[in-house]
Design a protein around this motif. Sequence first.
Motif, short mmCIF file in Angstrom:
data_model
loop_
_atom_site.label_atom_id
_atom_site.label_comp_id
_atom_site.label_asym_id
_atom_site.label_seq_id
_atom_site.Cartn_x
_atom_site.Cartn_y
_atom_site.Cartn_z
N LYS A 123 -7.53 11.65 -8.30
CA LYS A 123 -7.57 11.99 -6.89
C LYS A 123 -6.99 10.81 -6.12
O LYS A 123 -7.58 9.72 -6.11
CB LYS A 123 -8.99 12.29 -6.43
CG LYS A 123 -9.08 12.67 -4.95
CD LYS A 123 -10.49 13.03 -4.56
CE LYS A 123 -10.58 13.32 -3.06
NZ LYS A 123 -9.71 14.43 -2.62
N LEU A 124 -5.86 11.01 -5.50
CA LEU A 124 -5.18 9.95 -4.77
C LEU A 124 -5.59 9.97 -3.31
O LEU A 124 -5.82 11.03 -2.73
CB LEU A 124 -3.65 10.10 -4.88
CG LEU A 124 -3.09 10.19 -6.31
CD1 LEU A 124 -1.57 10.30 -6.27
CD2 LEU A 124 -3.53 9.00 -7.13
N THR A 125 -5.70 8.79 -2.72
CA THR A 125 -6.07 8.65 -1.31
C THR A 125 -4.85 8.25 -0.49
O THR A 125 -3.86 7.74 -1.03
CB THR A 125 -7.17 7.59 -1.15
OG1 THR A 125 -6.70 6.33 -1.67
CG2 THR A 125 -8.43 8.01 -1.89
N ARG A 126 -4.94 8.45 0.80
CA ARG A 126 -3.84 8.12 1.69
C ARG A 126 -3.71 6.60 1.80
O ARG A 126 -4.70 5.89 2.01
CB ARG A 126 -4.07 8.74 3.07
CG ARG A 126 -2.90 8.55 4.02
CD ARG A 126 -3.17 9.27 5.32
NE ARG A 126 -2.05 9.14 6.23
CZ ARG A 126 -0.97 9.92 6.23
NH1 ARG A 126 -0.89 10.91 5.35
NH2 ARG A 126 0.01 9.76 7.09
N ASN A 127 -2.46 6.12 1.66
CA ASN A 127 -2.17 4.68 1.71
C ASN A 127 -3.02 3.90 0.72
O ASN A 127 -3.52 2.81 1.02
CB ASN A 127 -2.38 4.13 3.13
CG ASN A 127 -1.39 4.68 4.12
OD1 ASN A 127 -0.26 5.01 3.76
ND2 ASN A 127 -1.79 4.79 5.37
N ASP A 133 4.17 12.50 1.68
CA ASP A 133 3.87 11.50 0.66
C ASP A 133 3.75 12.15 -0.72
O ASP A 133 4.07 11.51 -1.74
CB ASP A 133 2.58 10.77 1.01
CG ASP A 133 2.77 9.74 2.11
OD1 ASP A 133 3.91 9.64 2.61
OD2 ASP A 133 1.81 9.06 2.49
N CYS A 134 3.27 13.39 -0.78
CA CYS A 134 3.20 14.09 -2.08
C CYS A 134 4.59 14.22 -2.69
O CYS A 134 4.77 13.99 -3.90
CB CYS A 134 2.57 15.46 -1.89
SG CYS A 134 0.79 15.43 -1.59
N LYS A 135 5.57 14.58 -1.88
CA LYS A 135 6.92 14.72 -2.40
C LYS A 135 7.51 13.36 -2.80
O LYS A 135 8.24 13.27 -3.79
CB LYS A 135 7.80 15.39 -1.36
CG LYS A 135 7.41 16.83 -1.09
CD LYS A 135 8.32 17.50 -0.08
CE LYS A 135 7.91 18.95 0.15
NZ LYS A 135 8.79 19.63 1.14
N ARG A 172 -2.20 17.89 -13.27
CA ARG A 172 -2.38 18.10 -11.82
C ARG A 172 -2.93 16.84 -11.18
O ARG A 172 -3.89 16.24 -11.68
CB ARG A 172 -3.33 19.27 -11.56
CG ARG A 172 -3.59 19.52 -10.07
CD ARG A 172 -4.31 20.83 -9.86
NE ARG A 172 -5.69 20.77 -10.31
CZ ARG A 172 -6.72 20.43 -9.53
NH1 ARG A 172 -6.53 20.12 -8.25
NH2 ARG A 172 -7.95 20.42 -10.03
N LEU A 173 -2.33 16.45 -10.06
CA LEU A 173 -2.80 15.31 -9.26
C LEU A 173 -3.31 15.84 -7.93
O LEU A 173 -2.60 16.56 -7.22
CB LEU A 173 -1.67 14.30 -9.03
CG LEU A 173 -1.07 13.64 -10.26
CD1 LEU A 173 0.07 12.71 -9.86
CD2 LEU A 173 -2.12 12.87 -11.04
N ASP A 174 -4.55 15.49 -7.60
CA ASP A 174 -5.16 15.93 -6.35
C ASP A 174 -4.81 14.93 -5.25
O ASP A 174 -5.24 13.78 -5.27
CB ASP A 174 -6.68 16.02 -6.52
CG ASP A 174 -7.35 16.63 -5.30
OD1 ASP A 174 -6.63 17.00 -4.35
OD2 ASP A 174 -8.60 16.72 -5.28
N CYS A 175 -4.00 15.36 -4.30
CA CYS A 175 -3.54 14.49 -3.20
C CYS A 175 -4.06 14.98 -1.85
O CYS A 175 -3.33 14.97 -0.85
CB CYS A 175 -2.02 14.42 -3.18
SG CYS A 175 -1.29 13.79 -4.69
N THR A 176 -5.31 15.44 -1.81
CA THR A 176 -5.89 15.93 -0.56
C THR A 176 -5.93 14.81 0.47
O THR A 176 -6.32 13.68 0.17
CB THR A 176 -7.30 16.46 -0.81
OG1 THR A 176 -7.27 17.41 -1.89
CG2 THR A 176 -7.86 17.12 0.43
N LEU A 231 0.84 -1.19 0.00
CA LEU A 231 0.00 0.00 0.00
C LEU A 231 0.89 1.24 0.00
O LEU A 231 2.03 1.20 0.45
CB LEU A 231 -0.93 0.03 1.22
CG LEU A 231 -2.00 -1.05 1.33
CD1 LEU A 231 -2.71 -0.96 2.66
CD2 LEU A 231 -3.00 -0.94 0.19
N GLY A 232 0.33 2.35 -0.50
CA GLY A 232 1.03 3.62 -0.41
C GLY A 232 1.94 3.90 -1.59
O GLY A 232 1.79 3.35 -2.70
N VAL A 233 2.92 4.75 -1.35
CA VAL A 233 3.80 5.26 -2.41
C VAL A 233 4.57 4.15 -3.13
O VAL A 233 4.74 4.23 -4.35
CB VAL A 233 4.76 6.31 -1.81
CG1 VAL A 233 5.68 6.88 -2.90
CG2 VAL A 233 3.99 7.42 -1.15
#
Length: 346
Positions: free
Chosen positions: A279-283, A314-316, A304-308, A190-192
């Motif tokens: 739109k990316l979600t956390r993990n 994690d965005c970096k 543009r990627l929405d990483c709210t 999961l995740g990056v």
Amino acid sequence: MLSTRRSLALTKEAKDLFLSLRARFLSTDCYDPPFSPLSKPTKPPKPKKKTKKTQQDPSPVNNPPAPATSDLPFDFRYSYSETNPAIEPIGYREPKRFSPFGPGRLDRNWTGTCAPASPESDDQRQWAEEREKILGEALTEEEVAELVERYRHSDCSRQINLGKGGVTHNMIDDIHNHWKKAEAVRIKCLGVPTLDMDNICHHLEEKSGGKIVYRNINILVLYRGRNYDPKNRPIIPLMLWKPYPPIYPRLVKNVADGLTFEETKEMRNRGLHTPALMKLTRNGVYVNVVGRVREEFETEEVVRLDCTHVGMSDCKRIGVKLKDLVPCVPILFKDEQIILWRGMKN
């Protein structure tokens, strides 16, 4: 006259009675209070234990344990899949003498990012040969199907969760601990790190010595081999804490390569006002992000990627991976939004 004698006799009798009563109550021999205090029973004396006097050495010597020696041919890092050895850091957040393996517990020196192996040894070739011996003959289709059916389900007890740290050093030890009682282990990613599943599979096979027999999106099944012996497993010294990450060069430049300052500013404003590609979600699972960005760059110049709610750290991490995988140029990280530029056309 007679009355006076009688009064004197009465006073004398009263005086004698008073003296007798006084002598009775004040005498210690006849002291009899109405409530006499109870005396506590005396406890029998405890037998004294005979203590043997041990002769102590005047100068005790504390022998520290010998440092662990590992035959693994690769450098020990906190994360193998999320770090790039080719990029040198420009600074460190803690002194290099603070090894995460503990003082005197490893025969390798900590450089701030890794504990390098000896360059003179020929362990890489021996490790490859030993890995082939442990894997043995290739599994048949029936054996692979039976193994996958046993370990691919979500209720499997032999599971390891792989998060944003990627393939970490202590995870290799966890894999071998599962291999003591099971032929394979299920790994959920999961995740990056899911941006590059090929990199995860490569490091899992190289560092653990096993083989990936099943891969579906973010689920992996890692097989230990036919001739695996838990008693002869490699020595993997554990990290006692997570080391502070070093300081690397800045990812986003003030002026992008090939553009002027005004063009870079205009490109960032265009990216902030364009609709988000994803739109990316956390993990979450980011397996298809690289392909979607490549397709979008065929027609668009900025993405543009929405990483709210993903988090700026994690965005970096996502921007660093997309820079090499797409490839592209990250030009802005703002309000959990990632702005990517496809770069100059060759």
